[in-house]
Design a protein around this motif. Structure first.
Motif, short mmCIF file in Angstrom:
data_model
loop_
_atom_site.label_atom_id
_atom_site.label_comp_id
_atom_site.label_asym_id
_atom_site.label_seq_id
_atom_site.Cartn_x
_atom_site.Cartn_y
_atom_site.Cartn_z
N ASN A 378 0.70 -1.28 -0.07
CA ASN A 378 -0.06 -0.01 0.02
C ASN A 378 0.97 1.20 0.15
O ASN A 378 0.51 2.27 -0.74
CB ASN A 378 -1.11 -0.02 1.13
CG ASN A 378 -2.02 0.87 0.94
OD1 ASN A 378 -2.52 1.30 -0.04
ND2 ASN A 378 -2.39 1.66 2.18
N CYS A 379 2.00 1.25 0.88
CA CYS A 379 2.67 2.43 0.75
C CYS A 379 3.34 2.93 -0.69
O CYS A 379 3.46 3.90 -1.15
CB CYS A 379 4.08 2.05 1.80
SG CYS A 379 5.18 0.85 1.39
N LEU A 380 3.66 1.78 -1.32
CA LEU A 380 4.14 2.03 -2.90
C LEU A 380 3.02 2.69 -3.51
O LEU A 380 3.08 3.17 -4.73
CB LEU A 380 4.88 1.05 -3.23
CG LEU A 380 6.52 0.77 -2.48
CD1 LEU A 380 6.91 -0.57 -2.59
CD2 LEU A 380 7.48 1.58 -3.39
N ILE A 454 17.95 3.28 4.78
CA ILE A 454 17.00 1.98 5.01
C ILE A 454 16.38 1.82 5.99
O ILE A 454 16.84 2.31 7.21
CB ILE A 454 17.83 0.74 4.52
CG1 ILE A 454 18.83 0.46 5.51
CG2 ILE A 454 18.39 0.90 3.05
CD1 ILE A 454 19.33 -1.01 5.27
N ALA A 455 15.08 1.40 6.04
CA ALA A 455 14.56 0.96 7.58
C ALA A 455 13.36 -0.19 7.01
O ALA A 455 13.16 -0.37 5.98
CB ALA A 455 13.64 2.49 7.90
N SER A 456 12.88 -0.67 8.01
CA SER A 456 11.88 -1.68 7.96
C SER A 456 10.40 -1.09 7.98
O SER A 456 10.21 0.35 7.79
CB SER A 456 11.86 -2.46 9.13
OG SER A 456 11.31 -1.96 10.24
N GLY A 457 9.30 -1.91 7.53
CA GLY A 457 8.07 -1.50 7.37
C GLY A 457 7.57 -0.68 8.81
O GLY A 457 6.79 0.12 8.70
N ALA A 458 8.53 -0.82 9.70
CA ALA A 458 8.02 -0.09 10.99
C ALA A 458 8.19 1.36 10.91
O ALA A 458 7.19 2.02 11.47
CB ALA A 458 8.90 -0.54 12.13
N TYR A 459 9.01 1.74 10.29
CA TYR A 459 9.23 3.09 9.93
C TYR A 459 8.20 3.51 8.93
O TYR A 459 7.54 4.86 9.37
CB TYR A 459 10.47 3.48 9.14
CG TYR A 459 10.72 5.07 8.60
CD1 TYR A 459 10.99 6.04 9.45
CD2 TYR A 459 10.04 5.51 7.26
CE1 TYR A 459 11.17 7.26 9.01
CE2 TYR A 459 10.23 6.71 6.98
CZ TYR A 459 10.69 7.71 7.92
OH TYR A 459 10.76 9.06 7.24
N VAL A 460 7.92 3.07 8.13
CA VAL A 460 6.44 3.43 7.29
C VAL A 460 5.32 3.49 8.23
O VAL A 460 4.30 4.43 8.16
CB VAL A 460 6.36 2.58 6.15
CG1 VAL A 460 5.04 2.82 5.36
CG2 VAL A 460 7.57 2.47 5.08
N CYS A 470 -3.13 -2.82 4.49
CA CYS A 470 -2.30 -3.20 3.59
C CYS A 470 -2.48 -4.79 3.50
O CYS A 470 -2.83 -5.29 4.63
CB CYS A 470 -0.85 -2.93 3.73
SG CYS A 470 0.39 -3.42 2.68
N ALA A 471 -2.04 -5.43 2.50
CA ALA A 471 -2.08 -6.92 2.41
C ALA A 471 -0.89 -7.63 3.15
O ALA A 471 -0.95 -8.70 3.54
CB ALA A 471 -1.78 -7.45 0.86
N TYR A 472 -0.05 -6.65 3.50
CA TYR A 472 1.23 -7.22 4.31
C TYR A 472 1.31 -6.67 5.73
O TYR A 472 0.53 -5.67 6.02
CB TYR A 472 2.65 -6.79 3.69
CG TYR A 472 2.63 -7.51 2.21
CD1 TYR A 472 2.85 -8.65 2.04
CD2 TYR A 472 2.61 -6.47 0.97
CE1 TYR A 472 3.00 -9.14 0.72
CE2 TYR A 472 2.48 -7.10 -0.32
CZ TYR A 472 2.76 -8.37 -0.50
OH TYR A 472 3.04 -8.93 -1.52
N LYS A 473 2.04 -7.20 6.44
CA LYS A 473 2.11 -6.74 7.94
C LYS A 473 3.56 -6.19 8.37
O LYS A 473 4.61 -7.14 8.03
CB LYS A 473 1.73 -7.95 9.01
CG LYS A 473 0.39 -8.61 8.59
CD LYS A 473 -0.92 -7.83 8.87
CE LYS A 473 -2.07 -8.33 8.66
NZ LYS A 473 -2.98 -7.27 8.82
N PRO A 474 3.60 -4.96 8.52
CA PRO A 474 4.91 -4.22 8.75
C PRO A 474 5.80 -4.81 9.67
O PRO A 474 7.19 -4.62 9.79
CB PRO A 474 4.70 -2.69 8.98
CG PRO A 474 3.14 -2.91 9.60
CD PRO A 474 2.53 -3.97 8.78
N ASP A 475 5.23 -5.52 10.56
CA ASP A 475 6.13 -6.03 11.77
C ASP A 475 6.59 -7.55 11.52
O ASP A 475 7.12 -8.11 12.45
CB ASP A 475 5.05 -6.18 13.08
CG ASP A 475 4.63 -4.33 13.56
OD1 ASP A 475 5.53 -3.56 13.21
OD2 ASP A 475 3.48 -4.44 13.98
#
Length: 538
Positions: A378-380, A454-460, A470-475
């Protein structure tokens, strides 16, 4: 140019002197002044000592300028409309303009158009201000050589630091840092200074400008001004829809300044309505929020409809007169006086290797969904769809969404750099390339950045609401619902553990990596490998 005919003697190399009918109003010019699409300032050095009776300005709309990268329809429209308005203004001032329209002459390249103008006007010399793209600079040199004409390349005084001054500042240093350059520029131009010291006691208030919106979201957002398309702009929009129908993006939302007067309206709108709230949330993102409190002045600055000095003065004056938040005003000024000037300096200092640098040796192709936004991330999807709709996204969306994914997905830097140059309306190579290759992708190995961004989905998740739904889980680091931002982040760290551990600014990342079990790291490697092999499916 037609006119009353007369007879004159002309020398023919085989026949000798012959009588020939000629026009009294000969098209010959003393100088042919080349004006490029991003040089729309009337105080340009190109016009120094212009003789309107003997000099001719040439402006060329060339198809290759929209096809050497697959340019967004808004980007092409912005440049062409700005150029046509500028040519109209020059003519109103009595300047002779040879304007070669794409829908009339149809020049395939700038070189073709310039050579046609040279053949027509037979000038004694060519004049141009420094191009912001070395590809165009080379074309100018080749054109002058082919026509056997002297070429007068003049310094671009739009910028506050000349190429020569920047090179002198950089010296032979292998590592450059914008912060120290910015401090010198602050001192030189006496911006936000008290004597030799920065106002507020600090040079940089960046730490105060990184707040997220929180669950409540951004709240009320003042909208940027609307610019009604006039006949010139409507003609350009129709042309682009017709000639570049298969190019990315839509023109439904075209709303960028194309004249100096409109650019001044955009500046005043930002200073009066958004500057006071710009700072704290300048890094924040929110679904459906295209602009936030951002200035939207980069297109006007990069086409040179605005001068950076007047923008800086406007911001500092607003701070002094209205007591605005110093951190926000300083952060905005730093983007112009610091980062913008620094990027230009680095571009001319480090080209042409900057264009081919690939520090990590990345080889993956750019995913097809960069051109459509059709990804499950979703972020992209939000960032790319916004870009396709407006030819714009703000700096964090570029750096920490589309750029950050690019480096951890191991995309070939040149492919992603070309994408940035193509899709953003404010993109000119001098500013786009160092930002993308040098900062977002670390392709030059940290020439002017101290770490890869760079960072993980946690930053987003922290800086936006993009992860919601989102279809994915940032954690989640691995598995079927793992966020690619997260998996590829840990996979990248795993691959480059040694170099990250040796850098004080990234060593903490490695310590977190080392807390993972062997099984967890193996899962990240396996899923990372799977994702890297199937980027188009993410």
């Amino acid at each position: 140019m037609s006119g009353e005919k007369t007879l004159a003697w002309h020398f023919h190399p085989f026949v000798g002197f012959v009588m020939k009918s000629v026009s009294k109003s000969q098209p010959r010019a003393r100088r042919l002044i080349v004006v490029l699409g991003d040089q729309l300032n009337h105080d340009s050095a190109a016009f120094n000592k212009i003789d309107v009776a003997r000099d001719v300005v040439v402006m060329v709309e060339a198809r290759a300028e929209s096809t050497h990268v697959w340019s967004h329809k808004i980007r092409t429209s912005l440049f062409l409309s700005g150029m046509r308005h500028f040519a109209h203004e020059l003519r109103e001032k009595g300047v002779r303009v040879e304007y070669r329209r794409l829908d009339e002459q149809g020049d395939a390249s700038l070189t073709v158009g310039w050579l046609a103008a040279i053949a027509h006007y037979q000038p004694e010399s060519l004049v141009c201000v420094e191009p912001g793209d070395l590809r165009v600079w080379q074309m100018l040199n080749e054109t002058a050589a082919k026509a056997k004409l002297p070429l007068d390349i003049r310094a671009d005084r739009h910028f506050m630091c000349s190429r020569e001054a920047f090179a002198a500042w950089a010296g032979d240093s292998k590592s450059l840092r914008m912060e120290f350059f910015y401090r010198q520029m602050r001192r030189e131009y006496k911006v936000l200074m008290e004597g030799e010291k920065p106002i507020g006691g600090l040079w940089n208030f960046d730490a105060d400008n990184r707040k997220s919106f929180g669950k409540a979201g951004p709240g009320f957002l003042p909208q940027p001004p609307k610019f009604e398309a006039d006949v010139i702009t409507r003609d350009v929009l129709a042309l682009v829809e017709r000639e570049f129908a298969d190019h990315p993006g839509t023109l439904a939302n075209f709303n960028w300044p194309v004249t100096r007067d409109q650019a001044l309206v955009a500046l005043r709108s930002f200073i009066d309505e958004r500057l006071d709230a710009f700072g704290p949330h300048q890094d924040a993102m929110w679904a459906g929020m295209a602009f936030g409190w951002h200035s939207l002045l980069s297109t006007s600055l990069n086409l040179k409809l605005l001068d950076p000095r007047e923008v800086i003065v406007s911001a500092e004056t607003a701070w002094r007169e209205r007591g605005l938040d110093l951190a926000g005003v300083e952060g905005f000024i730093r983007q112009i006086l610091g980062w913008r000037e620094f990027m230009r300096g680095v571009y001319f200092l480090d080209m042409p290797t900057l264009k081919t640098d690939n520090h990590y040796g990345h080889k993956n192709a750019l995913p097809k969904w960069y051109w459509t936004g059709e990804t499950k991330m979703n972020c992209l999807r939000e960032s790319i769809t916004q870009t396709l709709d407006h030819g714009y996204s703000h700096h964090i969306q570029r750096l920490m969404i589309t750029g950050m994914f690019g480096i951890t997905a191991e995309i070939t830097p040149q492919q992603l750099c070309d994408w940035y140059l193509a899709v953003y309306s404010d993109a000119v190579e001098w500013v786009e390339l160092p930002n993308t290759a040098g900062m977002a992708l670390f392709a030059n190995g940290g020439r002017f950045t101290s770490k890869p961004y760079i960072a993980s989905g946690a930053y987003v998740k922290r800086m936006s609401n993009y992860c919601s739904g989102c279809a994915y889980k940032p954690d989640v680091k691995s598995g079927t619902n793992a966020c690619p931002m997260t998996t590829l982040y840990w996979n990248f760290l795993d691959k480059h553990e040694k170099t990250f551990a040796s850098n004080p600014r990234t060593s903490l990342m490695v310590k977190n990596l080392q807390r993972m079990t062997d099984a967890e790291r193996a899962a990240v490697r396996a899923d990372g490998k799977r994702m890297l092999a199937n980027l188009d499916a993410l």
